[in-house]
Write a protein that holds these residues in place. Structure first.
Motif, PDB file in Angstrom:
ATOM      1  N   ALA A 184     -68.502  21.108 -40.171  1.00 14.69           N
ATOM      2  CA  ALA A 184     -69.142  22.253 -39.526  1.00 14.69           C
ATOM      3  C   ALA A 184     -70.121  22.912 -40.488  1.00 14.69           C
ATOM      4  N   HIS A 185     -71.327  23.140 -40.003  1.00 17.75           N
ATOM      5  CA  HIS A 185     -72.379  23.740 -40.829  1.00 17.75           C
ATOM      6  C   HIS A 185     -71.954  25.123 -41.311  1.00 17.75           C
ATOM      7  N   MET A 186     -71.984  25.346 -42.604  1.00 14.41           N
ATOM      8  CA  MET A 186     -71.661  26.633 -43.225  1.00 14.41           C
ATOM      9  C   MET A 186     -70.241  27.098 -42.867  1.00 14.41           C
ATOM     10  N   ASN A 187     -69.381  26.141 -42.475  1.00 17.84           N
ATOM     11  CA  ASN A 187     -67.972  26.428 -42.158  1.00 17.84           C
ATOM     12  C   ASN A 187     -67.795  27.463 -41.050  1.00 17.84           C
ATOM     13  N   ARG A 188     -68.777  27.584 -40.171  1.00 20.69           N
ATOM     14  CA  ARG A 188     -68.677  28.533 -39.074  1.00 20.69           C
ATOM     15  C   ARG A 188     -68.243  27.797 -37.812  1.00 20.69           C
ATOM     16  N   ILE A 189     -67.148  28.290 -37.208  1.00 20.38           N
ATOM     17  CA  ILE A 189     -66.549  27.622 -36.047  1.00 20.38           C
ATOM     18  C   ILE A 189     -66.194  28.669 -35.003  1.00 20.38           C
ATOM     19  N   LEU A 190     -66.433  28.337 -33.729  1.00 20.96           N
ATOM     20  CA  LEU A 190     -65.997  29.173 -32.620  1.00 20.96           C
ATOM     21  C   LEU A 190     -64.793  28.507 -31.971  1.00 20.96           C
ATOM     22  N   SER A 191     -63.663  29.203 -31.932  1.00 26.19           N
ATOM     23  CA  SER A 191     -62.480  28.700 -31.237  1.00 26.19           C
ATOM     24  C   SER A 191     -62.545  29.168 -29.789  1.00 26.19           C
TER      25      SER A 191
END
Length: 368
Positions: A16-23
């Protein structure tokens, strides 16, 4: 020649780009099954290619991410790459890499409004949630299908904060190459991601301008009567028009309507009714608790295709009723072809419609 393995990008959340994730919570529109905690994110690919149907390829890893476009895409669209089991071959020469930062959005080659609203442009919303710094940055280019280079389609992207100078239109029939490509997750077409779509509406609403001096109908019939042939029109519309008049429902043709007018109309509507068709995608623009009546044929109800819009209305927090209608059978039509069968026009009994509307408006009165 470019070749490699077909990979499932969503199995590798660590990229994930820049460790940003939407759950998010996924809701299957046909079964209503709920899947909790799906990760939506974006890959950043150094040295990327984009080929048919906006399928991205990581050239350094020799991986094609077939899950970042329509499911079973090779069964429905002409493909440049040859796909066999878990491998692919792309018989094109390596082209010049475009320098800069690009974000893959894509679009429908068949100008499909349903998929544009619910699969392609939610990618913009995902970018806005995870990387708001990219929205409005004139140095960042968002890649769209050349077929959606029209005002109607671009208006949706503009409402999501993408300036015209950020839009770049490419032909996926010609493979293109990028030094830095961000690929936000493609929402699977049989699943509605509830948080993402609700945020999608919120982002669109930011462009909403209420103009008190402009009248907008409160009760809308999404008309398909302007379409020719068998297009899921109401074949006996003259018989039901008096019923619509009784309830103050105004037929509206959405084709060619300016986006700001369309957005304002759906946002202010208290009641929307229509037959199975792309116009019902605009339910995502309605305010919560708006009353909706969806007219369907028995076949679509049995096949659960009615869930396309009924489930969307649920995600949008609307109050929904379903009404079945008969179909017009024309003697010269070849209904062995699914496309023709699916597009049969409707025959709507006026008394049945009146009874359904009475029920809808009695509930609307109770709700108020």
């Amino acid at each position: 020649m470019i070749k490699g393995k077909i990979a499932v990008s969503q199995k590798d959340v660590s990229r994930a780009h820049m460790n940003r994730i939407l759950s998010d919570t996924a809701l299957d529109w046909s079964s209503r099954e709920v899947t909790e905690n799906i990760s939506l994110y974006a890959l950043e690919i150094k040295r990327a290619a984009i080929t048919s149907c906006f399928i991205p390829i990581d050239l350094e890893k020799s991986e094609m991410y077939l899950d970042q476009t329509y499911a079973e895409v090779q069964a429905y669209f002409r493909m440049i790459p040859v796909i066999t089991n878990d491998d692919f071959e792309l018989n094109v020469p390596m082209g010049e890499f475009k320098v800069g930062k690009y974000v893959l959005i894509g679009g429908s080659s068949d100008m499909n409004w349903f998929h544009w609203i619910l699969n392609w442009t939610p990618r913009i919303t995902l970018v806005a949630l995870l990387f708001p710094e990219l929205i409005g940055d004139k140095n960042v280019k968002f890649l769209f299908h050349s077929a959606v280079n029209t005002d109607a389609f671009k208006s949706w992207a503009r409402a999501l904060g993408i300036d015209d100078v950020q839009m770049e239109f490419i032909d996926p029939d010609e493979t293109s190459f990028y030094e830095n490509l961000i690929v936000p997750a493609f929402p699977f077409q049989k699943v509605y991601f509830q948080k993402l779509l609700q945020e999608h509406r919120t982002q669109i609403y930011k462009s909403l301008k209420y103009e008190d001096d402009i009248e907008s109908p409160a009760r809308i019939w999404i008309s398909r009567q302007n379409l020719n042939g068998e297009k899921r029109r109401i074949a006996n519309f003259d018989e039901i028009m008096p019923v619509l008049n009784e309830f103050g429902i105004e037929p509206v043709v959405l084709d060619g309507m300016p986006f700001d007018k369309l957005l304002r109309m759906f946002a202010k509507a208290e009641f929307v009714v229509g037959t199975h068709g792309a116009g019902l995608c605009n339910l995502i623009l309605c305010a919560p608790r708006t009353k909706v009546l969806i007219i369907e044929n028995e076949r679509n109800i049995w096949l659960k295709l009615s869930g396309l819009f009924a489930t969307l209305a649920t995600v949008a927090q609307l109050d929904t009723q379903m009404l079945s209608a008969d179909e017009e059978i024309l003697p010269d039509s070849d209904y062995s072809q699914w496309g023709i069968l699916h597009n049969r026009n409707f025959l709507m009994d006026a008394d049945k419609l009146r009874a359904a509307l009475n029920l809808c408006f009695s509930q609307l009165a109770i709700g108020n």
